[in-house]
Design a protein around this motif. Structure first.
Motif, PDB file in Angstrom:
ATOM      1  N   MET A 140       0.840  -1.191   0.000  1.00 14.13           N
ATOM      2  CA  MET A 140       0.000   0.000   0.000  1.00 14.13           C
ATOM      3  C   MET A 140       0.878   1.245   0.000  1.00 14.13           C
ATOM      4  O   MET A 140       1.877   1.299   0.712  1.00 14.13           O
ATOM      5  CB  MET A 140      -0.923  -0.001   1.226  1.00 14.13           C
ATOM      6  N   ARG A 141       0.462   2.237  -0.774  1.00 14.98           N
ATOM      7  CA  ARG A 141       1.263   3.450  -0.915  1.00 14.98           C
ATOM      8  C   ARG A 141       0.999   4.397   0.243  1.00 14.98           C
ATOM      9  O   ARG A 141      -0.154   4.621   0.628  1.00 14.98           O
ATOM     10  CB  ARG A 141       0.926   4.123  -2.245  1.00 14.98           C
ATOM     11  N   SER A 142       2.059   4.959   0.804  1.00 16.27           N
ATOM     12  CA  SER A 142       1.898   5.898   1.913  1.00 16.27           C
ATOM     13  C   SER A 142       1.432   7.247   1.378  1.00 16.27           C
ATOM     14  O   SER A 142       1.766   7.644   0.260  1.00 16.27           O
ATOM     15  CB  SER A 142       3.210   6.058   2.670  1.00 16.27           C
ATOM     16  N   ILE A 143       0.658   7.952   2.202  1.00 19.48           N
ATOM     17  CA  ILE A 143       0.137   9.261   1.792  1.00 19.48           C
ATOM     18  C   ILE A 143       0.745  10.384   2.611  1.00 19.48           C
ATOM     19  O   ILE A 143       0.537  11.563   2.298  1.00 19.48           O
ATOM     20  CB  ILE A 143      -1.397   9.297   1.938  1.00 19.48           C
ATOM     21  N   TRP A 144       1.506  10.041   3.649  1.00 19.90           N
ATOM     22  CA  TRP A 144       2.074  11.070   4.533  1.00 19.90           C
ATOM     23  C   TRP A 144       3.257  10.474   5.270  1.00 19.90           C
ATOM     24  O   TRP A 144       3.184   9.350   5.761  1.00 19.90           O
ATOM     25  CB  TRP A 144       0.995  11.523   5.506  1.00 19.90           C
ATOM     26  N   TYR A 191      -3.668   3.442   8.657  1.00 19.00           N
ATOM     27  CA  TYR A 191      -2.699   2.547   9.289  1.00 19.00           C
ATOM     28  C   TYR A 191      -1.388   3.305   9.458  1.00 19.00           C
ATOM     29  O   TYR A 191      -0.961   4.045   8.561  1.00 19.00           O
ATOM     30  CB  TYR A 191      -2.466   1.302   8.445  1.00 19.00           C
ATOM     31  N   ILE A 192      -0.760   3.127  10.605  1.00 20.83           N
ATOM     32  CA  ILE A 192       0.539   3.744  10.854  1.00 20.83           C
ATOM     33  C   ILE A 192       1.609   2.664  10.702  1.00 20.83           C
ATOM     34  O   ILE A 192       1.570   1.643  11.395  1.00 20.83           O
ATOM     35  CB  ILE A 192       0.606   4.362  12.263  1.00 20.83           C
ATOM     36  N   ALA A 193       2.537   2.885   9.791  1.00 21.19           N
ATOM     37  CA  ALA A 193       3.623   1.935   9.545  1.00 21.19           C
ATOM     38  C   ALA A 193       4.936   2.534  10.029  1.00 21.19           C
ATOM     39  O   ALA A 193       5.178   3.739   9.883  1.00 21.19           O
ATOM     40  CB  ALA A 193       3.719   1.604   8.055  1.00 21.19           C
ATOM     41  N   SER A 204      10.744   9.873  19.544  1.00 20.65           N
ATOM     42  CA  SER A 204      10.267  10.193  18.204  1.00 20.65           C
ATOM     43  C   SER A 204      10.301   8.927  17.355  1.00 20.65           C
ATOM     44  O   SER A 204      11.334   8.257  17.267  1.00 20.65           O
ATOM     45  CB  SER A 204      11.141  11.275  17.566  1.00 20.65           C
ATOM     46  N   ILE A 205       9.142   8.599  16.754  1.00 22.62           N
ATOM     47  CA  ILE A 205       9.025   7.362  15.976  1.00 22.62           C
ATOM     48  C   ILE A 205       8.769   7.734  14.515  1.00 22.62           C
ATOM     49  O   ILE A 205       7.683   8.232  14.184  1.00 22.62           O
ATOM     50  CB  ILE A 205       7.864   6.486  16.497  1.00 22.62           C
ATOM     51  N   PRO A 206       9.706   7.526  13.609  1.00 21.98           N
ATOM     52  CA  PRO A 206       9.454   7.793  12.188  1.00 21.98           C
ATOM     53  C   PRO A 206       8.362   6.859  11.658  1.00 21.98           C
ATOM     54  O   PRO A 206       8.439   5.638  11.833  1.00 21.98           O
ATOM     55  CB  PRO A 206      10.804   7.508  11.519  1.00 21.98           C
ATOM     56  N   ILE A 207       7.361   7.421  11.026  1.00 20.54           N
ATOM     57  CA  ILE A 207       6.226   6.594  10.558  1.00 20.54           C
ATOM     58  C   ILE A 207       5.757   7.040   9.182  1.00 20.54           C
ATOM     59  O   ILE A 207       6.136   8.113   8.669  1.00 20.54           O
ATOM     60  CB  ILE A 207       5.046   6.640  11.566  1.00 20.54           C
ATOM     61  N   LYS A 208       4.900   6.210   8.599  1.00 20.97           N
ATOM     62  CA  LYS A 208       4.208   6.518   7.353  1.00 20.97           C
ATOM     63  C   LYS A 208       2.724   6.247   7.554  1.00 20.97           C
ATOM     64  O   LYS A 208       2.341   5.307   8.268  1.00 20.97           O
ATOM     65  CB  LYS A 208       4.728   5.635   6.211  1.00 20.97           C
ATOM     66  N   LEU A 209       1.885   7.061   6.931  1.00 24.22           N
ATOM     67  CA  LEU A 209       0.434   6.852   6.991  1.00 24.22           C
ATOM     68  C   LEU A 209      -0.037   6.183   5.707  1.00 24.22           C
ATOM     69  O   LEU A 209       0.386   6.558   4.608  1.00 24.22           O
ATOM     70  CB  LEU A 209      -0.301   8.183   7.161  1.00 24.22           C
ATOM     71  N   VAL A 210      -0.907   5.193   5.877  1.00 21.48           N
ATOM     72  CA  VAL A 210      -1.490   4.469   4.748  1.00 21.48           C
ATOM     73  C   VAL A 210      -3.000   4.469   4.928  1.00 21.48           C
ATOM     74  O   VAL A 210      -3.498   4.268   6.049  1.00 21.48           O
ATOM     75  CB  VAL A 210      -0.965   3.012   4.694  1.00 21.48           C
ATOM     76  N   ASN A 211      -3.734   4.716   3.863  1.00 22.00           N
ATOM     77  CA  ASN A 211      -5.203   4.681   3.951  1.00 22.00           C
ATOM     78  C   ASN A 211      -5.662   3.313   4.420  1.00 22.00           C
ATOM     79  O   ASN A 211      -5.266   2.279   3.865  1.00 22.00           O
ATOM     80  CB  ASN A 211      -5.831   5.000   2.593  1.00 22.00           C
ATOM     81  N   ALA A 212      -6.518   3.283   5.431  1.00 20.10           N
ATOM     82  CA  ALA A 212      -7.013   2.016   5.970  1.00 20.10           C
ATOM     83  C   ALA A 212      -8.303   1.577   5.310  1.00 20.10           C
ATOM     84  O   ALA A 212      -8.746   0.442   5.496  1.00 20.10           O
ATOM     85  CB  ALA A 212      -7.232   2.140   7.490  1.00 20.10           C
ATOM     86  N   THR A 213      -8.950   2.444   4.553  1.00 24.47           N
ATOM     87  CA  THR A 213     -10.227   2.101   3.917  1.00 24.47           C
ATOM     88  C   THR A 213     -10.163   2.415   2.435  1.00 24.47           C
ATOM     89  O   THR A 213      -9.283   3.160   1.969  1.00 24.47           O
ATOM     90  CB  THR A 213     -11.378   2.890   4.558  1.00 24.47           C
ATOM     91  N   GLU A 214     -11.092   1.855   1.690  1.00 22.75           N
ATOM     92  CA  GLU A 214     -11.205   2.128   0.261  1.00 22.75           C
ATOM     93  C   GLU A 214     -12.669   2.060  -0.142  1.00 22.75           C
ATOM     94  O   GLU A 214     -13.472   1.375   0.503  1.00 22.75           O
ATOM     95  CB  GLU A 214     -10.391   1.124  -0.564  1.00 22.75           C
ATOM     96  N   SER A 215     -13.015   2.789  -1.165  1.00 22.22           N
ATOM     97  CA  SER A 215     -14.397   2.830  -1.626  1.00 22.22           C
ATOM     98  C   SER A 215     -14.589   1.883  -2.806  1.00 22.22           C
ATOM     99  O   SER A 215     -13.760   1.856  -3.729  1.00 22.22           O
ATOM    100  CB  SER A 215     -14.771   4.258  -2.041  1.00 22.22           C
TER     101      SER A 215
END
Length: 343
Positions: free
Chosen positions: A1-5, A111-113, A15-26
């Motif tokens: 899944m591609r990160s958006i942030w 989702y936080i990765a 400090s925890i380096p993270i990436k945001l991924v959309n957890a839902t889809e339409s």
């Protein structure tokens, strides 16, 4: 899944380096706007009002419109240097019980990765701390041009970020509740409880979007040159005038649809009989009572001895004779009274 942030979670001094991924889809079926005469695509073009010409995406920027209509240009560089700690950081500000969060505030989920191997240890530490405390983390973060409120919780082995609306973004439900006084009887609540128990629980994984499936059937039929399926006939539910009857029917249909499994009894809250039992007693007491009374009469007549029958007949004959005599005496009395008045 591609990160958006991309950013970091600020957990005290950690400090925890993270990436945001959309957890839902339409999965909604999307349509295009077309010209009904020739099915040509209808497109929106971005036109500059001053030059009256179409512009490309590279020529489009952002601006804030002032009260007097003046446009104040705002660049991406301006937004990237905002004096906020949350510009690239999810800042945890508190830990609270999950039931403190109003579901009305719930927004999109992400989702936080962990971003890389060095982030795995602090990520796991935060996850396990949330699990053991049975709490959720309240955080502030900036995403898509605005600062947002968020909630961090654990789902399996992953930390999830739920966007939350700010408290002042949730409207007060003024004028929404019924403005008339309504009394709900215990029998109605008993039947509502029975209906809830009969319907029982459901595995959400078994639910699906029937509307989308129906739209896809129509599209497939039209693409194949076939006639689209017709809508089923509407149910004959009509207007519900008797709430008790509607509840009883709902309970009965729910039991029938489940094949009689998981039937629920109507509970007696205050020592009275349940609505169904009361109705059953009334119907039982009326019809059989008449039959019993008529059966007794017929039995007594059929079982009487002949002498008793004769006595009954003679009594009825004498009563009839007395009635006739009384009828004859009445006119005579009236005549006598009329003669006295004339005298």
């Amino acid at each position: 899944m591609r990160s958006i942030w991309n950013g970091a979670i600020s957990f005290g001094l950690v400090s925890i380096p993270i990436k945001l991924v959309n957890a839902t889809e339409s999965h909604a079926v999307s349509f295009r706007q077309v010209h009904t005469e020739d099915n040509g695509r209808i497109r929106y073009r971005k036109v500059c009002e001053l030059e009256d010409r179409e512009v490309t995406q590279s020529e489009i920027g952002k601006a804030y419109e002032g009260a007097d209509g003046e446009m104040i240009p705002i660049t991406e560089d301006d937004l990237s240097h905002l004096p906020l700690p949350t510009a690239r950081t999810i800042e945890i500000v508190a830990f609270v019980p999950a039931d403190r969060i109003d579901p009305l505030q719930m927004d999109a989920a992400y989702y936080i990765a962990a971003a890389g191997a060095p982030a795995a240890k602090p990520y796991t530490l935060l996850r396990e701390a949330l699990k053991r405390s049975n709490k959720v983390a309240i955080a502030k973060f900036a995403l898509r041009g605005r600062e947002r409120l968020g909630m961090l919780r654990v789902v399996g082995d992953v930390i999830v970020l739920h966007g939350l609306l700010w408290p002042d973004e949730v409207r007060a439900p003024e004028g929404v509740a019924p403005d008339v006084d309504v009394t709900v009887r215990d029998q109605e609540l008993d039947l509502a409880d029975a209906l809830m128990d009969t319907l029982g629980e459901v595995d959400l994984a078994d639910l699906h979007d029937e509307y989308r499936e129906a739209v896809e059937e129509v599209i497939a039929a039209k693409a194949a040159g076939e006639t689209p399926p017709e809508a089923p006939a509407p149910s004959d539910g009509g207007k519900v005038l008797d709430l008790m009857a509607a509840l009883e029917r709902s309970v009965r249909e729910a039991r029938e649809s489940r094949g009689g499994e998981g039937e629920a009894e109507v509970r007696d809250l205050h020592g009275r009989g349940t609505p169904k039992e009361t109705g059953a007693r009334k119907s039982t007491s009326k019809t059989p009572a008449k039959k019993t009374a008529s059966a007794r009469k017929s039995t007594s007549k059929a079982g009487e001895p002949k002498g008793a029958a004769k006595k009954t007949a003679s009594k009825s004959t004498s009563k009839a004779t007395e009635k006739k005599a009384a009828a004859k005496k009445t006119p005579a009395k009236k005549k006598a009274a009329a003669g006295k008045r004339s005298a």
